[in-house]
Design a protein around this motif. Structure first.
Motif, short mmCIF file in Angstrom:
data_model
loop_
_atom_site.label_atom_id
_atom_site.label_comp_id
_atom_site.label_asym_id
_atom_site.label_seq_id
_atom_site.Cartn_x
_atom_site.Cartn_y
_atom_site.Cartn_z
N UNK A 188 3.63 -3.78 -11.66
CA UNK A 188 5.25 -4.40 -11.43
C UNK A 188 6.02 -4.43 -12.39
N UNK A 189 5.45 -4.50 -13.76
CA UNK A 189 6.20 -4.43 -14.67
C UNK A 189 7.14 -3.47 -14.85
N UNK A 190 6.29 -1.92 -14.58
CA UNK A 190 6.28 -0.32 -14.76
C UNK A 190 7.27 0.22 -13.84
N UNK A 191 7.47 -0.50 -12.51
CA UNK A 191 8.67 -0.45 -11.99
C UNK A 191 8.42 0.34 -10.17
N UNK A 192 6.63 -1.04 -9.15
CA UNK A 192 6.37 -1.05 -8.88
C UNK A 192 7.60 -2.09 -7.65
N UNK A 193 8.84 -2.29 -7.70
CA UNK A 193 9.16 -2.63 -6.96
C UNK A 193 8.76 -4.09 -5.60
N UNK A 194 7.71 -4.62 -6.39
CA UNK A 194 7.13 -5.98 -4.73
C UNK A 194 7.98 -6.57 -4.84
N UNK A 195 9.48 -6.60 -5.73
CA UNK A 195 9.95 -8.54 -5.79
C UNK A 195 11.09 -7.76 -4.45
N UNK A 196 11.80 -6.72 -4.15
CA UNK A 196 12.27 -6.32 -3.27
C UNK A 196 11.61 -6.64 -2.25
N UNK A 224 1.23 -1.31 -0.20
CA UNK A 224 0.75 -0.16 -0.08
C UNK A 224 0.88 1.06 0.35
N UNK A 225 2.24 1.06 1.21
CA UNK A 225 2.97 2.67 0.58
C UNK A 225 3.55 2.77 -0.35
N UNK A 226 3.91 1.35 -0.87
CA UNK A 226 4.46 1.91 -3.27
C UNK A 226 3.98 2.26 -2.94
#
Length: 321
Positions: free
Chosen positions: A282-290, A168-170
């Motif tokens: 996620x493709x556009x830059x939301x780095x959830x994997x980190x 949510x923060x991201x």
């Protein structure tokens, strides 16, 4: 009663067999493993796991999409009936007959899983299979945000510094809001939360905090944090109850502030029509994997679900194949 291995089951018309690459461990899985309901009642015995990515291994008959063997995919676990009142109204998250992979039918904590083709989403080459396993929780957050009327000049408070609170923060920070704050208890997470976009992080149990927010998102599911969510809402504010609570829990609401401040209190359940948006974000830059803190093996799952692993785990995925 034994569970038949997915490899031994014939595919039904319209079904796809996916060789599981990664499966995420969710709080819902822990609830179900402990005999509690999660987002629904499990049909025991069942293979758990609903945050799934993998490779298409086999196609049943009557496949109408362009899916092919070898495609890299993420899976939406929710299978609404399509014919109940809520499905016909375009609200499949409220389906009266919903099935769910890993809850009412076998899930991804196995080498293979069978799912309807309508629940399989191809992922682009730029997205890892590890990240793709997070498409389902991200899609749930996307639906939660869709339930709110968000304006650029709004301020937002996320209650909870766990994995969902971090997503949510991201995503809120990427919308360019006036301010995004996080209420949490783990000082070790402050640096991460600020890195992904939090303007402020505070512990309400240890410091006075008088600021009020236009958007308050509760991601914990405990009575005390649900009460806090209402007290932190500004006049005209919106409160989203997102955390999964114990079905028997209750909390006290002061009714006058809801009336006087014209508060809107909403819930958000699962992820209707949100998987494609989640994958795109996620493709556009939301780095959830980190945000994933641990990668485990299939044999670690019982200890993980039972809480026998002493390490502090914010988010774990299991590498299956």
């Amino acid at each position: 009663m034994e569970i038949q291995h997915p490899q031994e089951q014939p595919l039904k018309p319209g079904e796809v067999r996916v060789r599981v690459s990664y499966v995420g461990i969710c709080g819902t899985d822990k609830h179900l493993y402990g005999g509690q309901p999660g987002s629904g009642e499990a049909r025991i015995p069942v293979i758990l796991g609903h945050e799934i990515s993998g490779i298409v291994d086999s196609l049943g008959s009557e496949i109408h999409s362009d899916l092919k063997i070898g495609d890299r995919v993420a899976i939406d676990p929710n299978i609404p009936c399509g014919v109940c009142r809520f499905c016909r109204e375009g609200r499949p998250q409220l389906c009266e007959n919903n099935q769910a992979v890993g809850v009412t039918r076998n899930g991804g904590m196995a080498e293979y899983v069978h799912v309807p083709e309508t629940n399989v989403y191809k992922i682009p080459d730029g997205l890892s299979l590890k990240a793709a396993a997070m498409a389902e929780p991200v899609s749930c957050v996307v639906h939660g945000l869709d339930e709110l009327d968000i304006k650029p000049h709004d301020t937002a408070l996320v209650i909870g510094d766990g994995f969902i609170g971090q997503i949510f923060t991201l995503l809120l920070a990427q919308q360019g809001l006036k301010k995004v704050a996080v209420s949490g208890h783990n000082p070790k997470k402050i640096a991460l939360l600020k890195k992904i976009g939090a303007d402020e992080v505070f512990n309400p149990e240890k410091e006075e905090h008088s600021e009020r927010y236009d958007l308050v998102i509760e991601c914990v599911g405990l009575p005390n944090t649900q009460e806090q969510a209402l007290t932190f809402a500004a006049r005209g504010g919106q409160v989203l109850m997102f955390g999964v609570s114990n079905p028997d829990d209750t909390f006290t609401i002061k009714s006058y502030p809801i009336f006087f401040n014209e508060l809107t209190v909403k819930g958000a359940f699962i992820n209707p029509h949100a998987m494609q948006d989640a994958i795109h974000l996620m493709v556009a830059g939301a780095d959830v994997e980190s945000l994933i803190t641990h990668e485990m093996q299939l044999e670690d799952i019982p200890d993980l679900l039972a809480g026998r692993i002493p390490e502090k785990i914010t988010k774990a995925v299991v590498r299956v194949n």
